[in-house]
Design a protein around this motif. Structure first.
Motif, PDB file in Angstrom:
ATOM      1  N   ARG A 287      15.643  33.281  26.711  1.00  0.00           N
ATOM      2  CA  ARG A 287      15.069  33.311  25.362  1.00  0.00           C
ATOM      3  C   ARG A 287      14.962  34.746  24.851  1.00  0.00           C
ATOM      4  NH1 ARG A 287      11.694  29.191  27.514  1.00  0.00           N
ATOM      5  NH2 ARG A 287      10.021  30.692  27.935  1.00  0.00           N
ATOM      6  N   ARG A 288      14.703  35.649  25.757  1.00  0.00           N
ATOM      7  CA  ARG A 288      14.640  37.067  25.379  1.00  0.00           C
ATOM      8  C   ARG A 288      15.993  37.543  24.852  1.00  0.00           C
ATOM      9  NH1 ARG A 288      11.281  41.255  27.574  1.00  0.00           N
ATOM     10  NH2 ARG A 288      12.211  43.330  27.434  1.00  0.00           N
ATOM     11  N   VAL A 289      17.062  37.087  25.474  1.00  0.00           N
ATOM     12  CA  VAL A 289      18.403  37.448  24.985  1.00  0.00           C
ATOM     13  C   VAL A 289      18.612  36.877  23.593  1.00  0.00           C
ATOM     14  CG1 VAL A 289      20.871  37.432  25.484  1.00  0.00           C
ATOM     15  CG2 VAL A 289      19.238  37.326  27.368  1.00  0.00           C
ATOM     16  N   ARG A 290      18.224  35.612  23.409  1.00  0.00           N
ATOM     17  CA  ARG A 290      18.434  34.962  22.108  1.00  0.00           C
ATOM     18  C   ARG A 290      17.742  35.746  20.997  1.00  0.00           C
ATOM     19  NH1 ARG A 290      16.286  30.427  23.306  1.00  0.00           N
ATOM     20  NH2 ARG A 290      18.214  29.533  24.111  1.00  0.00           N
TER      21      ARG A 290
ATOM     22  N   VAL B 256      22.197  40.984  15.299  1.00  0.00           N
ATOM     23  CA  VAL B 256      23.075  40.487  14.232  1.00  0.00           C
ATOM     24  C   VAL B 256      22.473  40.796  12.866  1.00  0.00           C
ATOM     25  CG1 VAL B 256      24.040  38.404  13.182  1.00  0.00           C
ATOM     26  CG2 VAL B 256      24.122  38.705  15.676  1.00  0.00           C
ATOM     27  N   THR B 257      21.158  40.603  12.743  1.00  0.00           N
ATOM     28  CA  THR B 257      20.485  40.903  11.472  1.00  0.00           C
ATOM     29  C   THR B 257      20.572  42.384  11.152  1.00  0.00           C
ATOM     30  OG1 THR B 257      18.954  39.064  11.786  1.00  0.00           O
ATOM     31  CG2 THR B 257      18.298  40.791  10.245  1.00  0.00           C
TER      32      THR B 257
ATOM     33  N   LEU C 290      30.963  41.849  26.263  1.00  0.00           N
ATOM     34  CA  LEU C 290      31.250  42.199  24.868  1.00  0.00           C
ATOM     35  C   LEU C 290      30.320  43.319  24.397  1.00  0.00           C
ATOM     36  CD1 LEU C 290      31.930  39.760  21.955  1.00  0.00           C
ATOM     37  CD2 LEU C 290      30.196  41.531  21.701  1.00  0.00           C
ATOM     38  N   LEU C 291      29.033  43.176  24.686  1.00  0.00           N
ATOM     39  CA  LEU C 291      28.079  44.192  24.260  1.00  0.00           C
ATOM     40  C   LEU C 291      28.279  45.505  25.018  1.00  0.00           C
ATOM     41  CD1 LEU C 291      24.964  41.859  24.063  1.00  0.00           C
ATOM     42  CD2 LEU C 291      26.147  42.906  22.126  1.00  0.00           C
ATOM     43  N   GLY C 292      28.696  45.409  26.277  1.00  0.00           N
ATOM     44  CA  GLY C 292      28.979  46.617  27.033  1.00  0.00           C
ATOM     45  C   GLY C 292      30.163  47.375  26.485  1.00  0.00           C
ATOM     46  N   ASP C 293      31.213  46.639  26.100  1.00  0.00           N
ATOM     47  CA  ASP C 293      32.371  47.285  25.489  1.00  0.00           C
ATOM     48  C   ASP C 293      31.965  47.992  24.192  1.00  0.00           C
ATOM     49  OD1 ASP C 293      33.995  46.406  27.509  1.00  0.00           O
ATOM     50  OD2 ASP C 293      34.795  44.683  26.391  1.00  0.00           O
ATOM     51  N   HIS C 294      31.087  47.351  23.425  1.00  0.00           N
ATOM     52  CA  HIS C 294      30.626  47.972  22.184  1.00  0.00           C
ATOM     53  C   HIS C 294      29.863  49.258  22.482  1.00  0.00           C
ATOM     54  CE1 HIS C 294      27.988  48.669  18.703  1.00  0.00           C
ATOM     55  NE2 HIS C 294      28.989  48.170  17.992  1.00  0.00           N
ATOM     56  N   GLN C 295      28.984  49.236  23.472  1.00  0.00           N
ATOM     57  CA  GLN C 295      28.220  50.435  23.801  1.00  0.00           C
ATOM     58  C   GLN C 295      29.124  51.561  24.279  1.00  0.00           C
ATOM     59  OE1 GLN C 295      25.262  51.217  23.167  1.00  0.00           O
ATOM     60  NE2 GLN C 295      25.014  53.087  24.379  1.00  0.00           N
TER      61      GLN C 295
ATOM     62  N   ALA D 297      31.534  41.501  14.944  1.00  0.00           N
ATOM     63  CA  ALA D 297      31.821  40.252  14.247  1.00  0.00           C
ATOM     64  C   ALA D 297      32.003  39.089  15.223  1.00  0.00           C
ATOM     65  CB  ALA D 297      33.090  40.418  13.402  1.00  0.00           C
ATOM     66  N   GLU D 298      32.427  39.410  16.465  1.00  0.00           N
ATOM     67  CA  GLU D 298      32.690  38.382  17.468  1.00  0.00           C
ATOM     68  C   GLU D 298      31.395  37.902  18.140  1.00  0.00           C
ATOM     69  OE1 GLU D 298      35.148  36.069  20.140  1.00  0.00           O
ATOM     70  OE2 GLU D 298      35.460  36.978  18.173  1.00  0.00           O
ATOM     71  N   LEU D 299      30.327  38.716  18.073  1.00  0.00           N
ATOM     72  CA  LEU D 299      29.117  38.412  18.828  1.00  0.00           C
ATOM     73  C   LEU D 299      28.520  37.044  18.510  1.00  0.00           C
ATOM     74  CD1 LEU D 299      26.892  39.140  20.803  1.00  0.00           C
ATOM     75  CD2 LEU D 299      25.756  40.408  18.950  1.00  0.00           C
ATOM     76  N   PRO D 300      28.321  36.626  17.253  1.00  0.00           N
ATOM     77  CA  PRO D 300      27.717  35.311  17.010  1.00  0.00           C
ATOM     78  C   PRO D 300      28.501  34.177  17.662  1.00  0.00           C
ATOM     79  CG  PRO D 300      27.696  36.619  15.007  1.00  0.00           C
ATOM     80  CD  PRO D 300      28.560  37.368  15.993  1.00  0.00           C
TER      81      PRO D 300
END
Length: 512
Positions: free
Chosen positions: A397-400, A407-408, A458-463, A505-508
């Motif tokens: 839930r913390r991740v959600r 995203v916001t 995905l988030l790691g690649d972004h960072q 854009a891919e995250l959601p």
């Protein structure tokens, strides 16, 4: 002098009497060369409470034989596999500083002393496949003498049993057989075993000679504090903590020897430990775990800069090499290589200094206390199925929440990178929580961990792209100040920004 290393793949067998190997009929072997005869005298070193041998590590000085010298044997992962690190003999009996350093995580700063002396009469055969030696078989007649107090303790534990030391200065004797591959097929060990059994050999319960010599002392050690039942919430979490502590200990000498990916693996183990202590706080005594969590966070900051320099070096060199040659005007590749290479060297030197310091050794002491005297609390003794799913779901839930926040923030164009990084950390913690409980919950937990790993990736690649953007801007400004063409840095920066936008854009979809 540099330490040299070899991978040792062998199997050990007990034999009742001195062994002679028949010269024919061995599967996968065309000829047998030998026997040759050798006499060896080895002194083994460990801490007073045998921290090395308990961790599957042996350290010895051996005279005689084909490879006399100092030998440090470390577990290598698979059954019967060890890495043997070697140094030549020296004039004194002191353990070389290089090997003291490589055993520091296991000894935790406790002094090394002589614990046993083993004398071996060896017969050796080389197994040939054509002109190539594929394995070696050695039959050893061993006599072992334990040092000082260890000999007395072993004698008391043995209770006068035949073949066991009965006190200080007493000698135990046995015969054993070893089969070691010399570049041959691993299947050869399986093919040889039935024939060796026919000849009276039986698989040995001891992983090493000194382990067998010290068996009485090791068996006499009081057990760690009793944990909860095997299927309890506390025991599931403890088993995972034990595995990650062992991962730190196993990767420590690899980091010191600069083996590939070792910094990353050690850092991951520290993160997994910290994340597990955080995710399962309700069943752990916070008074004992919170200081350890902070020190694990510190260890991550110690290892982080070296790892980041490695990642950025690989990423930027690959991206620049992929550009058309006409865009690489000036010393672009050499500047990136030297700049990030120097950053890595500085970060590595700083990390090694910390890994030799008391703070790191105190952290290892604290981790050993956690697994040996578990800080279980609350519902730790209840069945894992009744306690752990709720804690894993809480981490999810913390991740959600953090993904929605990221995203916001990205849509608003303010603070998106920071929010995405926080979402990545939450995904990592939830993934580790699911991995920790997988032994109890099987496929559902593994599936959850796999899906979280995809989001984390995905988030790691972004960072990584965020960090590389800073590096590229710095490199470009330095090049410009020195009259060089900085166009290539701008091209790669533009590509990275486009890729980062694609990942956002891919995250959601990835989260769904």
């Amino acid at each position: 002098m540099a330490v040299t290393g070899v991978l040792e793949i062998e199997r050990k067998y007990d034999v009742a009497a001195p062994f002679e190997l028949p010269l024919d009929g061995l599967p996968g072997v065309s000829a047998v060369d030998g026997p040759s005869r050798q006499s060896m005298d080895a002194i083994y070193f460990d801490t007073a409470d045998l921290r090395l041998i308990r961790g599957g590590v042996t350290l010895r000085q051996r005279r005689g034989g084909e490879d006399e010298g100092w030998h440090l044997k470390l577990p290598a992962g698979g059954p019967g596999e060890r890495v043997e690190l070697r140094l030549p003999l020296r004039d004194d009996q002191e353990v070389p500083t290089e090997l003291v350093d490589l055993t520091l995580a296991r000894t935790r700063g406790a002094p090394l002393e002589q614990v046993a002396r083993l004398r071996t009469q060896r017969a050796q055969w080389r197994l040939m496949a054509g002109d190539t030696a594929v394995a070696v078989v050695v039959a050893d007649a061993v006599s072992a003498e334990l040092a000082g107090e260890l000999g007395i303790r072993a004698g008391e534990s043995a209770g006068g049993r035949a073949g066991e030391p009965s006190g200080e200065g007493a000698v135990s004797r046995w015969n054993e057989l070893e089969v070691e591959l010399l570049g041959g097929r691993r299947e050869l060990l399986d093919e040889l075993e039935p024939r060796l059994r026919e000849l009276g050999a039986r698989p040995s319960a001891a992983a090493s000679k000194v382990g067998r010599a010290l068996a009485g002392v090791l068996a006499d050690t009081p057990p760690a504090d009793s944990a909860s039942p095997p299927d309890s919430a506390g025991e599931v979490v403890l088993e995972y903590l034990r595995g990650q502590l062992e991962a730190i200990l196993a990767n420590d000498p690899k980091v010191r020897r600069e083996e590939p990916d070792s910094v990353h693996q050690m850092r991951v183990a520290a993160r997994r430990l910290r994340s597990t202590l955080q995710s399962f706080r309700p069943i752990l005594d916070r008074e004992r775990t919170e200081p350890v969590i902070e020190e694990l966070r510190w260890l991550g900051t110690v290892l982080g800069p070296a790892r980041e320099a490695q990642v950025q070096h690989e990423r930027l060199m690959a991206e620049l090499r992929a550009l058309p040659p006409e865009l690489l005007a000036g010393p672009v590749l050499s500047r990136v290589d030297s700049h990030l290479g120097a950053e890595y060297a500085r970060a590595r030197a700083s990390a090694l200094q910390e890994l030799r310091g008391r703070r790191y050794l105190d952290l290892l002491d604290a981790l050993h206390r956690l697994v040996e005297h578990p800080p279980l609390d609350g519902k730790a003794g209840e069945p894992a199925t009744a306690v752990l799913p709720r804690l894993v779901r809480r981490a999810q839930r913390r991740v959600r929440r953090r993904v929605r926040r990221a995203v916001t923030a990205d849509r608003r164009g303010a603070g998106g990178d920071t929010a995405l990084h926080e979402a990545r950390k939450a995904a990592k913690r939830a993934r580790y929580a699911a991995t920790a409980v997988a032994p109890a919950f099987g496929k559902p937990a593994r599936r959850s961990a796999r899906r979280l790993k995809a989001v984390q990736g995905l988030l790691g690649d972004h960072q990584d792209l965020v960090v590389s953007g800073g590096e590229l801007r710095s490199l470009g400004m330095t090049a410009h100040a020195q009259g060089e063409n900085g166009f290539a840095y701008g091209v790669v920066l533009g590509q990275d920004r486009a890729e980062a936008a694609r990942l956002r854009a891919e995250l959601p979809r990835a989260w769904r």
